[in-house]
Design an enzyme around this catalytic site. Sequence first.
Site, PDB file in Angstrom:
ATOM      1  N   HIS A  42      -3.381  -5.473   2.457  1.00  0.00           N
ATOM      2  CA  HIS A  42      -3.085  -5.716   3.871  1.00  0.00           C
ATOM      3  C   HIS A  42      -3.741  -7.044   4.240  1.00  0.00           C
ATOM      4  CE1 HIS A  42      -1.748  -1.573   4.600  1.00  0.00           C
ATOM      5  NE2 HIS A  42      -2.763  -1.173   3.861  1.00  0.00           N
ATOM      6  N   CYS A  67       0.817  -1.218   0.000  1.00  0.00           N
ATOM      7  CA  CYS A  67       0.000   0.000   0.000  1.00  0.00           C
ATOM      8  C   CYS A  67       0.858   1.278   0.000  1.00  0.00           C
ATOM      9  CB  CYS A  67      -1.004  -0.043   1.147  1.00  0.00           C
ATOM     10  SG  CYS A  67      -2.400   1.056   0.851  1.00  0.00           S
TER      11      CYS A  67
END
Length: 251
Positions: A192, A94
């Site tokens: 994630h 990310c």
Amino acid sequence: MSSVLRIALVYPDLLGTYGDRGNALVLEHRARARGIEATIVEVPAGTPLPDSCDIYLLGGGEDAPQVAAAEGLRASRAALTRALDGGAALLAVCAGFQLIGHHYAAAGGRSMEGLALVDLHTVPGPDRIIGEVLVEPDPSTGLPTITGFENHGGRTHLGPGERPLGRVRRGGGNGDGSDGVLHGGIVGTYLHGPVLPRNPALADHLLAHVTGTALGPLDEPVVDRYRAERLSFATLTGSARRRAERRLHRG
Ligand code: GLN
């Protein structure tokens, strides 16, 4: 690789949303389970990155910590490049994924310089993409479906010579139907979860890159159950999904 596998957990105080530290724990555990001695090297923000690690982990972060992390990482770019040129691997999640590109949109849409390790850049999207993700990895990896969770505003564009980690089946990823990047020893992704506890085959993919050997399977039924639950949850919709969420909250 030296006799001990060194896993660098980079700036966990800035880049560690949604338990990204778990990626380091899974790599350490899966190396040791194969008889490979492994240790986690924490690199707090403000500390130069060592060039002696085998796997580098960049996690996700909110906009302000991401800006702070970018400054430190740019100062350590040479060490990271030396390590990668010497055969190290890098998992960038990310904010970390956005940071390995040429530039990315920071808070307020201001464009900030990244590490330019990979030909990609990130621009602000019209909204945040939040939720469960399923990615079908590039067939060359031999990896099974990747499951994860995403929460980001950025949309990432890969340069013409770059290939994504895979195609998005559920969720947003890079924003164009793909997720992440595969570039030598570098794996970038928006996922994630953390991503490696949910996808142990991806952890082994990184370990195989740095050890130079294919690793045999590990029998871990609890991991298989967790993975199966997340894979099926991501495909549920409507009342079936609400029922599954209630079961999850009851524990
Ligand atoms: N701040 C970045 C974005 O919103 C990355 C977010 C994250 O790492 N979860 O795009």
